[in-house]
Design a protein around this motif. Structure first.
Motif, mmCIF file in Angstrom:
data_model
loop_
_atom_site.group_PDB
_atom_site.id
_atom_site.type_symbol
_atom_site.label_atom_id
_atom_site.label_comp_id
_atom_site.label_asym_id
_atom_site.label_seq_id
_atom_site.Cartn_x
_atom_site.Cartn_y
_atom_site.Cartn_z
ATOM 1 N N TRP A 96 0.853 -1.250 0.080
ATOM 2 C CA TRP A 96 -0.134 -0.118 -0.167
ATOM 3 C C TRP A 96 0.680 1.160 -0.167
ATOM 4 O O TRP A 96 2.069 1.208 0.325
ATOM 5 N N GLY A 97 0.208 2.396 -0.091
ATOM 6 C CA GLY A 97 0.900 3.373 -0.391
ATOM 7 C C GLY A 97 0.740 4.371 1.063
ATOM 8 O O GLY A 97 0.092 4.160 1.949
ATOM 9 N N GLU A 98 1.201 5.599 0.795
ATOM 10 C CA GLU A 98 1.333 6.606 1.933
ATOM 11 C C GLU A 98 0.069 7.457 1.831
ATOM 12 O O GLU A 98 -0.444 8.242 2.826
ATOM 13 N N ASN A 99 -0.838 7.274 0.705
ATOM 14 C CA ASN A 99 -2.029 8.022 0.508
ATOM 15 C C ASN A 99 -2.939 6.977 -0.244
ATOM 16 O O ASN A 99 -2.455 5.763 -1.003
ATOM 17 N N ASN A 100 -4.062 7.446 -0.777
ATOM 18 C CA ASN A 100 -4.986 6.573 -1.410
ATOM 19 C C ASN A 100 -4.647 6.775 -2.992
ATOM 20 O O ASN A 100 -5.440 6.184 -3.924
ATOM 21 N N LYS A 101 -3.831 7.540 -3.461
ATOM 22 C CA LYS A 101 -3.393 7.841 -5.064
ATOM 23 C C LYS A 101 -2.606 6.616 -5.532
ATOM 24 O O LYS A 101 -2.665 6.169 -6.666
ATOM 25 N N TRP A 102 -1.614 5.947 -4.696
ATOM 26 C CA TRP A 102 -1.031 4.843 -5.077
ATOM 27 C C TRP A 102 -0.586 3.739 -4.060
ATOM 28 O O TRP A 102 -1.104 4.061 -2.968
ATOM 29 N N ALA A 224 -6.373 3.231 6.463
ATOM 30 C CA ALA A 224 -5.161 3.968 7.160
ATOM 31 C C ALA A 224 -4.801 3.254 8.327
ATOM 32 O O ALA A 224 -3.648 3.518 8.721
ATOM 33 N N VAL A 225 -5.666 2.276 8.741
ATOM 34 C CA VAL A 225 -4.932 1.412 9.840
ATOM 35 C C VAL A 225 -3.524 0.535 9.251
ATOM 36 O O VAL A 225 -2.625 0.373 9.929
ATOM 37 N N PHE A 226 -3.753 0.528 8.020
ATOM 38 C CA PHE A 226 -2.416 -0.267 7.388
ATOM 39 C C PHE A 226 -1.242 0.699 7.656
ATOM 40 O O PHE A 226 -0.239 0.108 7.916
ATOM 41 N N ARG A 227 -1.525 1.966 7.417
ATOM 42 C CA ARG A 227 -0.465 2.834 7.513
ATOM 43 C C ARG A 227 0.175 3.393 8.838
ATOM 44 O O ARG A 227 0.762 3.854 9.132
ATOM 45 N N SER A 228 -0.706 2.792 9.857
ATOM 46 C CA SER A 228 -0.178 2.947 11.103
ATOM 47 C C SER A 228 0.717 1.819 11.641
ATOM 48 O O SER A 228 1.459 1.735 12.838
#
Ligand SMILES: NS(=O)(=O)c1ccc(S(=O)(=O)NCc2cccs2)s1
Ligand SMILES: [Zn+2]
Length: 262
Positions: A96-102, A224-228
């Motif tokens: 996954w990415g740091e945002n929802n764009k990529w 967003a939880v993935f990015r935590s």
């Protein structure tokens, strides 16, 4: 469980592409050009039979989080499609990415998805261990499923709720009775398939890729939880968010991508 021994010994620092790539003729990920893919009417339907009782644990390997399955019996298997043999599910993970764009690894006509699920299977008809299969041309089969942001995915929530327990690299938590087929799109008969590689070290050219055409929808908050999660272990003094854990796209080198649909 598969791969754990592998990742500990083989992992390179994030994104430092190793210099010597094994062969280098069939690397992954790639862009899938829809109009250049070839419909193959001989591709059979895919048959996934996943037994939730074989689900064992979630592990943060400092690269992604892996949901690992007991692959010592033929209880969770994949066959059909482009595959000649029966493959055992050993783990699934995401990119996954740091945002929802990529964030996804494969693209479709250069369309970027925010994340990608990989269900990793090894050829148990020909090999007795994952570690053996990972070195062989026909050793692995990985199903790729794109994630798009939309409605909440009920099947994913049990997994999302467990992630805070594996926030740091090398943490493991028991995770049982999870039905991996709940993460597949409704339509699993439309897919692309091509000969490729692992997208992280050891990067071996052992993978028959099966990329689903239909994405699954997850909510903004679930992603967003993935990015935590963190790349770093609890002891490290600088904590790094686990984001952008995807590999850059690789040259097609004359390979054909086949499709199961017109
Ligand atoms: N992205 S992929 O499906 O091509 C794989 C790369 C390496 C795999 S592994 O099973 O050998 N190691 C476990 C893992 C390392 C990183 C993520 S999962 S699976
Ligand atoms: Zn992957």
């Amino acid at each position: 469980a598969c791969s754990s021994r592998y990742v500990l010994s083989q992992m390179h620092p994030m994104w430092q592409e190793p210099l010597a790539i094994p062969g280098g003729e069939r690397q992954s990920p790639i862009d899938i050009s829809v109009r250049k893919s070839m419909f193959d009417p001989q591709l059979k339907p895919l048959v996934m039979k996943y037994d939730p009782r074989t689900c064992q644990q979630i592990w943060n390997n400092g690269y992604s989080f892996l949901v690992e399955y007991d692959d010592t019996t033929d209880k969770s298997t994949l066959q059909g499609g482009p595959l000649e043999d029966q493959f055992r599910l050993c783990q699934f993970h995401f990119h996954w990415g740091e945002n929802n764009k990529w964030g996804a690894e494969h693209t479709v006509d250069h369309l970027l998805y925010p994340a990608e699920l990989h269900l990793v299977h090894w050829n148990a008809d020909r090999y007795s261990l994952f570690e053996e299969a990972v070195m062989e041309d026909n050793g692995l089969a990985v199903i790729g499923v794109f994630l798009k942001v939309g409605k909440r995915h009920e099947g994913l929530q049990k997994l999302v709720d467990a992630l805070p327990a594996v926030r740091h690299k090398d943490s493991v938590v028991e995770f049982t009775r999870f039905d991996a087929s709940g993460l597949l799109p409704e339509n699993t008969q439309d897919y692309w398939t091509y000969a490729g590689s692992l997208t992280t070290p050891p990067l071996t050219e052992a993978v028959t890729w099966i990329i689903m055409k239909q994405p699954i929808e997850v909510s903004h908050d679930q992603l967003a939880v993935f990015r935590s999660l963190l790349f770093t272990s609890a002891e490290e003094d600088v904590q790094k968010s686990m984001v952008n854990n995807f590999r850059v796209q690789q040259p097609l080198k004359g390979r054909t991508v086949r499709s199961s649909f017109v």
